[in-house]
Design a protein around this motif. Sequence first.
Motif, PDB file in Angstrom:
ATOM      1  N   SER A 144       0.815  -1.216   0.000  1.00 52.00           N
ATOM      2  CA  SER A 144       0.000   0.000   0.000  1.00 52.00           C
ATOM      3  C   SER A 144       0.849   1.267   0.000  1.00 52.00           C
ATOM      4  CB  SER A 144      -0.952   0.008   1.197  1.00 52.00           C
ATOM      5  OG  SER A 144      -0.227  -0.045   2.411  1.00 52.00           O
ATOM      6  N   VAL A 180      -2.568  -0.535  -9.285  1.00 55.72           N
ATOM      7  CA  VAL A 180      -2.871  -1.614  -8.332  1.00 55.72           C
ATOM      8  C   VAL A 180      -2.017  -2.843  -8.569  1.00 55.72           C
ATOM      9  CG1 VAL A 180      -5.231  -0.848  -7.911  1.00 55.72           C
ATOM     10  CG2 VAL A 180      -4.777  -2.437  -9.804  1.00 55.72           C
ATOM     11  N   ALA A 230      -3.162  -6.719 -12.824  1.00 57.63           N
ATOM     12  CA  ALA A 230      -4.624  -6.709 -12.772  1.00 57.63           C
ATOM     13  C   ALA A 230      -5.202  -7.042 -14.134  1.00 57.63           C
ATOM     14  CB  ALA A 230      -5.131  -5.344 -12.310  1.00 57.63           C
ATOM     15  N   THR A 250     -15.955  -1.558  -1.044  1.00 59.16           N
ATOM     16  CA  THR A 250     -14.534  -1.924  -1.043  1.00 59.16           C
ATOM     17  C   THR A 250     -13.893  -1.378   0.223  1.00 59.16           C
ATOM     18  OG1 THR A 250     -12.436  -1.685  -2.223  1.00 59.16           O
ATOM     19  CG2 THR A 250     -14.042   0.088  -2.530  1.00 59.16           C
ATOM     20  N   PHE A 299      -7.742  -3.880   0.560  1.00 58.20           N
ATOM     21  CA  PHE A 299      -7.232  -5.248   0.413  1.00 58.20           C
ATOM     22  C   PHE A 299      -6.382  -5.678   1.587  1.00 58.20           C
ATOM     23  CE2 PHE A 299      -4.159  -2.565  -1.923  1.00 58.20           C
ATOM     24  CZ  PHE A 299      -2.984  -2.932  -1.310  1.00 58.20           C
ATOM     25  N   THR A 311     -15.805  -6.198  -2.993  1.00 59.59           N
ATOM     26  CA  THR A 311     -14.493  -6.842  -3.086  1.00 59.59           C
ATOM     27  C   THR A 311     -14.180  -7.456  -1.725  1.00 59.59           C
ATOM     28  OG1 THR A 311     -13.383  -4.741  -2.592  1.00 59.59           O
ATOM     29  CG2 THR A 311     -13.704  -5.301  -4.901  1.00 59.59           C
ATOM     30  N   PRO A 339     -12.249 -10.666   0.323  1.00 60.93           N
ATOM     31  CA  PRO A 339     -11.335 -11.814   0.274  1.00 60.93           C
ATOM     32  C   PRO A 339     -12.075 -13.123   0.512  1.00 60.93           C
ATOM     33  CG  PRO A 339     -10.446 -10.055   1.659  1.00 60.93           C
ATOM     34  CD  PRO A 339     -11.861  -9.683   1.349  1.00 60.93           C
ATOM     35  N   PRO A 350     -13.035 -11.436  -5.093  1.00 61.00           N
ATOM     36  CA  PRO A 350     -11.892 -11.195  -4.197  1.00 61.00           C
ATOM     37  C   PRO A 350     -11.094  -9.961  -4.586  1.00 61.00           C
ATOM     38  CG  PRO A 350     -11.467 -13.060  -5.654  1.00 61.00           C
ATOM     39  CD  PRO A 350     -12.907 -12.691  -5.844  1.00 61.00           C
ATOM     40  N   PHE A 351     -11.092  -9.632  -5.884  1.00 60.30           N
ATOM     41  CA  PHE A 351     -10.342  -8.459  -6.341  1.00 60.30           C
ATOM     42  C   PHE A 351     -10.856  -8.044  -7.706  1.00 60.30           C
ATOM     43  CE2 PHE A 351      -6.929  -6.756  -9.035  1.00 60.30           C
ATOM     44  CZ  PHE A 351      -6.573  -5.635  -8.301  1.00 60.30           C
ATOM     45  N   THR A 411      -8.118   4.364  -2.408  1.00 59.06           N
ATOM     46  CA  THR A 411      -9.525   4.172  -2.759  1.00 59.06           C
ATOM     47  C   THR A 411     -10.234   5.505  -2.887  1.00 59.06           C
ATOM     48  OG1 THR A 411      -9.511   2.069  -1.559  1.00 59.06           O
ATOM     49  CG2 THR A 411     -11.658   3.031  -2.067  1.00 59.06           C
TER      50      THR A 411
END
Length: 425
Positions: free
Chosen positions: A12, A236, A239, A257, A260, A290, A292, A310-311, A332
Amino acid sequence: MRVLFAITPGTSTFLPLVPLAWALRTAGHEVRVASQPGFADAITRAGLTAVPVGRDLDMVRLLRGYGVTDEQLEQARAGLSPPFDVVDDPAHATWERMLGGYADAVDGYRAENLPMIAGLVEFARRWRPDLVIWEPFSYAGAIAARAVGAAHARQLWCLDVFGLAREHFLRLKAQQPPQERADPLADWLGGYARKYGFPYGEDLATGHFTIHQLPASLSDQADGLHYLRMRYVPHVGVATVPRWLRTPPARPRVALTLGFAADGFSGGFAIGVQEALDHLADLDVEVVATIPDAQRARLRRVPANARLVPFVPLDALVPTCAAVIDHGGDGTVLTTALHGVPQLAVGHHFNEPIMARKLAAQGGALQMRPAEATGPAIREAVQRLLTDPGLRAGAERLRAEMHRLPTPNDLVPELEALTEKHRSS
């Protein structure tokens, strides 16, 4: 010129640096990214050249070794802790509180940076960078830059809680009797200054200048620091846009969201996912959450109007949305703002609560504290996001403000000029 990025491992904190690194590369400059060896794969997946330095360190495992409990970790994740909470509440600007806070913070900086410093300085002495860019936790970058006379800059991925807290601390320090002006950060960094043969300067704490990716309406600046505003560019990592996302939604789409990293690191999600999905189930919307796989397995039911993945690349999802529910995380928030989409921010980690309040004050978002984010409250907020023209207008104003900022490519000539100004001959 040669540009060295220095980062302690963290997805991040690394991903927001990638667009500028690529802007410098495409302008013809040599770019290297230095971090602990175990993070090299993350760097190379971004198409950048990694320089492994030092040894790997697992911070959570280290804290466990010091006897830090789950409860203490959770408290540390609940917003800002001293000395940085002064940014949230100026009443916290007392000498004793900030001095103790800096002592604790420096313990963490020391543990994170120690594995990298010697190796980074050694590499810098051989490669001779002209400019070093470091994210706010990576003081090893500032030390290596000064050791070789390079210009150096912080690149922020968040509110400048570091520079603002430092400003308060230095003001309080100047008010103390000379013999009581302790400064844990200057003492720690000053030790490396002496070791590598240069004088301590406040630039070791805050850089020669600071690259800021937040628009002025969402951030404050510390007096006396040189800021360069830059437009946030979403990145990100690896992807793929799924097939279902290529077709316009039949109903207003609402993204849910919550970060993550939140479920695994920052004390879990800020809201109850099951409760939120249940109370959105009867609205004429499509909810894309989103979640997990581990979190999804804990859900008891999935409403018919919800799609759980999940993503999904956020910068591909957000333009298809009429509203976004998020955790107030910087990436975000800024990705959503770039597309002029109203959002509900429910923040609980680091600077997220402040970001949520600033978003609401700007006019393009609603904000809640986690304790307020019940199912009925989230449902009501989503209805407002979908129908309130004032929120839509505020989101469009924020989008326009962000698009007026220089892109990473636009910023390169200024970085070249500042490098020439600050580096030593």
